[in-house]
Motif scaffolding. Sequence first.
Motif, PDB file in Angstrom:
ATOM      1  N   ILE A 288       8.842  20.507   4.979  1.00 20.35           N
ATOM      2  CA  ILE A 288       7.912  19.683   4.195  1.00 20.35           C
ATOM      3  C   ILE A 288       7.368  18.541   5.051  1.00 20.35           C
ATOM      4  O   ILE A 288       6.213  18.140   4.904  1.00 20.35           O
ATOM      5  CB  ILE A 288       8.621  19.144   2.928  1.00 20.35           C
ATOM      6  N   ILE A 289       8.162  18.036   5.969  1.00 13.39           N
ATOM      7  CA  ILE A 289       7.719  16.937   6.833  1.00 13.39           C
ATOM      8  C   ILE A 289       6.953  17.466   8.046  1.00 13.39           C
ATOM      9  O   ILE A 289       5.916  16.920   8.435  1.00 13.39           O
ATOM     10  CB  ILE A 289       8.923  16.086   7.287  1.00 13.39           C
TER      11      ILE A 289
ATOM     12  N   ALA B 259       2.672  10.673   7.517  1.00 13.00           N
ATOM     13  CA  ALA B 259       2.722   9.932   6.247  1.00 13.00           C
ATOM     14  C   ALA B 259       2.654  10.878   5.058  1.00 13.00           C
ATOM     15  O   ALA B 259       3.401  10.723   4.080  1.00 13.00           O
ATOM     16  CB  ALA B 259       1.583   8.919   6.200  1.00 13.00           C
ATOM     17  N   ILE B 260       1.789  11.876   5.134  1.00  7.00           N
ATOM     18  CA  ILE B 260       1.690  12.856   4.041  1.00  7.00           C
ATOM     19  C   ILE B 260       2.992  13.633   3.922  1.00  7.00           C
ATOM     20  O   ILE B 260       3.486  13.861   2.816  1.00  7.00           O
ATOM     21  CB  ILE B 260       0.490  13.804   4.264  1.00  7.00           C
ATOM     22  N   GLY B 261       3.557  14.048   5.032  1.00  6.99           N
ATOM     23  CA  GLY B 261       4.830  14.763   5.013  1.00  6.99           C
ATOM     24  C   GLY B 261       5.953  13.917   4.445  1.00  6.99           C
ATOM     25  O   GLY B 261       6.763  14.387   3.654  1.00  6.99           O
ATOM     26  N   GLY B 262       6.015  12.653   4.843  1.00  5.63           N
ATOM     27  CA  GLY B 262       7.048  11.759   4.314  1.00  5.63           C
ATOM     28  C   GLY B 262       6.899  11.523   2.823  1.00  5.63           C
ATOM     29  O   GLY B 262       7.873  11.531   2.073  1.00  5.63           O
TER      30      GLY B 262
ATOM     31  N   THR C 182       5.379  13.540   0.655  1.00  6.09           N
ATOM     32  CA  THR C 182       5.698  14.797  -0.024  1.00  6.09           C
ATOM     33  C   THR C 182       7.202  15.008  -0.083  1.00  6.09           C
ATOM     34  O   THR C 182       7.739  15.440  -1.111  1.00  6.09           O
ATOM     35  CB  THR C 182       5.021  15.983   0.693  1.00  6.09           C
ATOM     36  N   ALA C 183       7.901  14.714   1.003  1.00  5.29           N
ATOM     37  CA  ALA C 183       9.363  14.854   1.020  1.00  5.29           C
ATOM     38  C   ALA C 183      10.007  13.904   0.025  1.00  5.29           C
ATOM     39  O   ALA C 183      10.947  14.276  -0.685  1.00  5.29           O
ATOM     40  CB  ALA C 183       9.894  14.593   2.432  1.00  5.29           C
ATOM     41  N   TRP C 184       9.497  12.676  -0.043  1.00  2.76           N
ATOM     42  CA  TRP C 184      10.039  11.706  -0.996  1.00  2.76           C
ATOM     43  C   TRP C 184       9.845  12.185  -2.428  1.00  2.76           C
ATOM     44  O   TRP C 184      10.763  12.119  -3.242  1.00  2.76           O
ATOM     45  CB  TRP C 184       9.356  10.353  -0.780  1.00  2.76           C
ATOM     46  N   LYS C 185       8.665  12.718  -2.725  1.00  6.92           N
ATOM     47  CA  LYS C 185       8.399  13.239  -4.075  1.00  6.92           C
ATOM     48  C   LYS C 185       9.315  14.433  -4.363  1.00  6.92           C
ATOM     49  O   LYS C 185       9.851  14.560  -5.454  1.00  6.92           O
ATOM     50  CB  LYS C 185       6.929  13.664  -4.214  1.00  6.92           C
TER      51      LYS C 185
END
Length: 100
Positions: A52-53, A87-90, A92-95
């Motif tokens: 995902i990241i 940033a998008i990967g981070g 998305t991973a957080w979500k």
Amino acid sequence: MSKAPDRFPQPPEEDPLVREVRRRRERHDRWLREGDMSVGRRLAQIGVLGWIIIVPTLGGLFLGHWIDKQFGTGIFWTGPLLIVGLAIGGWTAWKWMNTQ
């Protein structure tokens, strides 16, 4: 003449604290039913989290490199798009972690 009561009153908006307590209780109940996750399942989740990241990060890198090649701009777009992909990967991973 009095007003007739609503047959289907709208439920009040749920308090965020009540929603989180209910969510935690559901997780606890699921843990009691299913038990701890196996090592294989934990490793699979770590692998998914890595992908995902990594995928958006590499996507930003390749897109920036391609744009730089097309316009001959050195690494003008590669660096910023790499950071945007990260940033998008981070995010998305957080979500994803908050839904698990």
